[in-house]
Enzyme design. Sequence first.
Site, PDB file in Angstrom:
ATOM      1  N   GLY A   1      -7.063   3.770  10.731  1.00  0.00           N
ATOM      2  CA  GLY A   1      -8.031   2.805  10.267  1.00  0.00           C
ATOM      3  C   GLY A   1      -7.918   2.525   8.830  1.00  0.00           C
ATOM      4  O   GLY A   1      -8.554   1.328   8.209  1.00  0.00           O
ATOM      5  N   THR A   2      -7.159   3.036   8.039  1.00  0.00           N
ATOM      6  CA  THR A   2      -7.350   3.038   6.480  1.00  0.00           C
ATOM      7  C   THR A   2      -6.843   1.509   6.078  1.00  0.00           C
ATOM      8  O   THR A   2      -7.477   0.903   5.113  1.00  0.00           O
ATOM      9  CB  THR A   2      -6.504   3.898   5.783  1.00  0.00           C
ATOM     10  OG1 THR A   2      -5.032   4.033   6.360  1.00  0.00           O
ATOM     11  CG2 THR A   2      -6.950   5.326   5.743  1.00  0.00           C
ATOM     12  N   GLY A   3      -5.909   1.096   6.840  1.00  0.00           N
ATOM     13  CA  GLY A   3      -5.317  -0.414   6.361  1.00  0.00           C
ATOM     14  C   GLY A   3      -6.313  -1.417   6.821  1.00  0.00           C
ATOM     15  O   GLY A   3      -6.656  -2.214   6.161  1.00  0.00           O
ATOM     16  N   CYS A   4      -6.734  -1.223   7.837  1.00  0.00           N
ATOM     17  CA  CYS A   4      -7.632  -2.272   8.308  1.00  0.00           C
ATOM     18  C   CYS A   4      -8.970  -2.355   7.536  1.00  0.00           C
ATOM     19  O   CYS A   4      -9.569  -3.317   6.918  1.00  0.00           O
ATOM     20  CB  CYS A   4      -8.335  -1.761   9.962  1.00  0.00           C
ATOM     21  SG  CYS A   4      -7.054  -1.708  11.085  1.00  0.00           S
TER      22      CYS A   4
ATOM     23  N   THR B   1      -6.907   9.608   8.817  1.00  0.00           N
ATOM     24  CA  THR B   1      -6.697   8.375   8.121  1.00  0.00           C
ATOM     25  C   THR B   1      -6.493   7.046   9.185  1.00  0.00           C
ATOM     26  O   THR B   1      -5.857   6.141   8.774  1.00  0.00           O
ATOM     27  CB  THR B   1      -5.438   8.494   7.448  1.00  0.00           C
ATOM     28  OG1 THR B   1      -4.394   8.928   8.117  1.00  0.00           O
ATOM     29  CG2 THR B   1      -5.648   9.459   6.102  1.00  0.00           C
TER      30      THR B   1
ATOM     31  N   LYS C   1       0.650  -1.277  -0.045  1.00  0.00           N
ATOM     32  CA  LYS C   1      -0.102  -0.093  -0.052  1.00  0.00           C
ATOM     33  C   LYS C   1       1.021   1.179   0.300  1.00  0.00           C
ATOM     34  O   LYS C   1       2.116   1.503   0.515  1.00  0.00           O
ATOM     35  CB  LYS C   1      -0.899   0.004   1.339  1.00  0.00           C
ATOM     36  CG  LYS C   1      -1.775  -1.392   1.302  1.00  0.00           C
ATOM     37  CD  LYS C   1      -2.533  -1.439   2.666  1.00  0.00           C
ATOM     38  CE  LYS C   1      -1.521  -1.473   3.685  1.00  0.00           C
ATOM     39  NZ  LYS C   1      -2.193  -1.760   5.094  1.00  0.00           N
TER      40      LYS C   1
HETATM   41  N1  LIG Z   1      -4.257  10.272   1.871  1.00  0.00           N
HETATM   42  C1  LIG Z   1      -4.567   9.232   1.462  1.00  0.00           C
HETATM   43  N2  LIG Z   1      -5.392   9.417   0.089  1.00  0.00           N
HETATM   44  C2  LIG Z   1      -5.788   8.433  -0.431  1.00  0.00           C
HETATM   45  N3  LIG Z   1      -5.654   7.117  -0.119  1.00  0.00           N
HETATM   46  C3  LIG Z   1      -5.012   6.999   1.009  1.00  0.00           C
HETATM   47  C4  LIG Z   1      -4.513   7.794   1.872  1.00  0.00           C
HETATM   48  N4  LIG Z   1      -3.815   7.224   2.800  1.00  0.00           N
HETATM   49  C5  LIG Z   1      -4.009   5.840   2.703  1.00  0.00           C
HETATM   50  N5  LIG Z   1      -4.738   5.708   1.616  1.00  0.00           N
HETATM   51  C6  LIG Z   1      -4.853   4.379   1.013  1.00  0.00           C
HETATM   52  O1  LIG Z   1      -5.690   3.502   2.171  1.00  0.00           O
HETATM   53  C7  LIG Z   1      -5.228   2.108   2.070  1.00  0.00           C
HETATM   54  C8  LIG Z   1      -4.267   1.936   3.491  1.00  0.00           C
HETATM   55  O2  LIG Z   1      -3.167   2.596   2.983  1.00  0.00           O
HETATM   56  P1  LIG Z   1      -2.040   2.815   4.300  1.00  0.00           P
HETATM   57  O3  LIG Z   1      -0.582   2.792   3.479  1.00  0.00           O
HETATM   58  O4  LIG Z   1      -2.451   4.089   4.833  1.00  0.00           O
HETATM   59  O5  LIG Z   1      -2.306   1.646   5.095  1.00  0.00           O
HETATM   60  P2  LIG Z   1      -1.861   1.622   6.724  1.00  0.00           P
HETATM   61  O6  LIG Z   1      -0.500   2.079   7.307  1.00  0.00           O
HETATM   62  O7  LIG Z   1      -1.766  -0.143   6.843  1.00  0.00           O
HETATM   63  O8  LIG Z   1      -3.091   2.087   7.601  1.00  0.00           O
HETATM   64  P3  LIG Z   1      -3.178   2.065   8.885  1.00  0.00           P
HETATM   65  O9  LIG Z   1      -3.412   3.616   9.310  1.00  0.00           O
HETATM   66  O10 LIG Z   1      -4.550   1.792   9.161  1.00  0.00           O
HETATM   67  O11 LIG Z   1      -2.102   1.593   9.450  1.00  0.00           O
HETATM   68  C9  LIG Z   1      -4.300   2.084   0.816  1.00  0.00           C
HETATM   69  O12 LIG Z   1      -5.539   1.721  -0.131  1.00  0.00           O
HETATM   70  C10 LIG Z   1      -4.060   3.513   0.434  1.00  0.00           C
HETATM   71  O13 LIG Z   1      -3.695   3.626  -0.780  1.00  0.00           O
HETATM   72  C1  LIG Z   2      -6.808  -2.780  17.114  1.00  0.00           C
HETATM   73  C2  LIG Z   2      -6.156  -1.918  15.917  1.00  0.00           C
HETATM   74  N1  LIG Z   2      -5.758  -2.656  14.912  1.00  0.00           N
HETATM   75  C3  LIG Z   2      -4.902  -2.055  13.757  1.00  0.00           C
HETATM   76  C4  LIG Z   2      -4.699  -0.747  14.063  1.00  0.00           C
HETATM   77  C5  LIG Z   2      -3.779  -0.134  12.913  1.00  0.00           C
HETATM   78  O1  LIG Z   2      -4.115   0.924  12.218  1.00  0.00           O
HETATM   79  C6  LIG Z   2      -5.107  -0.179  15.013  1.00  0.00           C
HETATM   80  N2  LIG Z   2      -4.582   1.170  15.306  1.00  0.00           N
HETATM   81  N3  LIG Z   2      -5.631  -0.620  16.180  1.00  0.00           N
END
Ligand SMILES: Nc1ncnc2c1ncn2[C@@H]1O[C@H](COP(=O)(O)OP(=O)(O)OP(=O)(O)O)[C@@H](O)[C@H]1O
Ligand SMILES: Cc1ncc(CO)c(N)n1
Length: 268
Positions: free
Chosen positions: A209-212, A207, A175
């Site tokens: 929880g975007t990854g979840c 942003t 990602k």
């Molecule tokens: N500012 C943004 N604008 C558009 N899309 C985004 C943005 N930030 C993250 N994304 C999208 O959100 C999804 C998660 O990406 P990201 O790399 O932020 O994951 P993460 O770091 O695992 O997230 P988390 O914050 O949950 O740990 C991907 O599809 C990414 O393209």
């Molecule tokens: C419980 C939990 N899972 C995943 C993440 C990563 O976004 C978080 N902040 N909290």
Amino acid sequence: MSIPKALTIAGSDSGGGAGIQADLKTFQELDVFGMSAITAITIQNTLGVENVYPLPPEASAEQIRAVGSDLGVDALKTGMLFNAEIIKQVAEQISIFGWKNVVVDPVMIAKGGAELLLPEAIQAMKEHLLPLALIVTPNIPEAESLSGITIRTLEDRREAAKRIANYGARSVVIKGGHGQGEQIIDLLYDGSSFTSLGGRRIETKHTHGTGCTFSAAIAAGLAKGQLIEQAVEEARAFIQAAIEDTLELGQGHGPTNHWAYRRRKERF
Ligand SMILES: Nc1ncnc2c1ncn2[C@@H]1O[C@H](COP(=O)(O)OP(=O)(O)OP(=O)(O)O)[C@@H](O)[C@H]1O
Ligand SMILES: Cc1ncc(CO)c(N)n1
């Protein structure tokens, strides 16, 4: 009619933006029946993680067994697993049930720096969980840690994806949220070719929880019978809408808007 069913195996986020709560909201919005196995309870809000209470590893195994043996699971995702023993128990249950639609989100560190996976458990993730994954969805720091290479260029990302696939994951999405530039690129590797899925980078601090949410949306797509690429494409559209239509909740990094994708579709 059979209802698609998805399971999330992850940590609880009391703030409702990430973890189990984000996953269940995503499943619901994508018309999939959601079930959960909670691995740990985090004391968390938009300002960060205050504390982590891991549950005994057997609790994860027992929850998975309970839902697997009764309701059935069309697809599952894993999120925060915290330690090596939980990883092993989760992997064992996935193997026993023989589930194939497995999305592994290798959650390691929360945005504020809190450890959601102990560093000594990374090896267990590579050894026990990655070989069971249909798709693994690291962000850039997680991809660096799993592959052992520093990622600066797109070429580095490709190399990292190949190395992660070598652990046995059928496909990998690295990602691009942590990258630079106006366009975000999520790089999908299916074991032979690469597809770049892009979107406009939205300027926002909300942003959490975007990854979840992204990995849960992939699991929802797989539960409905979508192929990997189709599920990843819809997950990108889901997260793009969820970030764009910001909710502005909390004093820190707020959650994304899980209603946005459905509301947009209903409008057109
Ligand atoms: N500012 C943004 N604008 C558009 N899309 C985004 C943005 N930030 C993250 N994304 C999208 O959100 C999804 C998660 O990406 P990201 O790399 O932020 O994951 P993460 O770091 O695992 O997230 P988390 O914050 O949950 O740990 C991907 O599809 C990414 O393209
Ligand atoms: C419980 C939990 N899972 C995943 C993440 C990563 O976004 C978080 N902040 N909290």
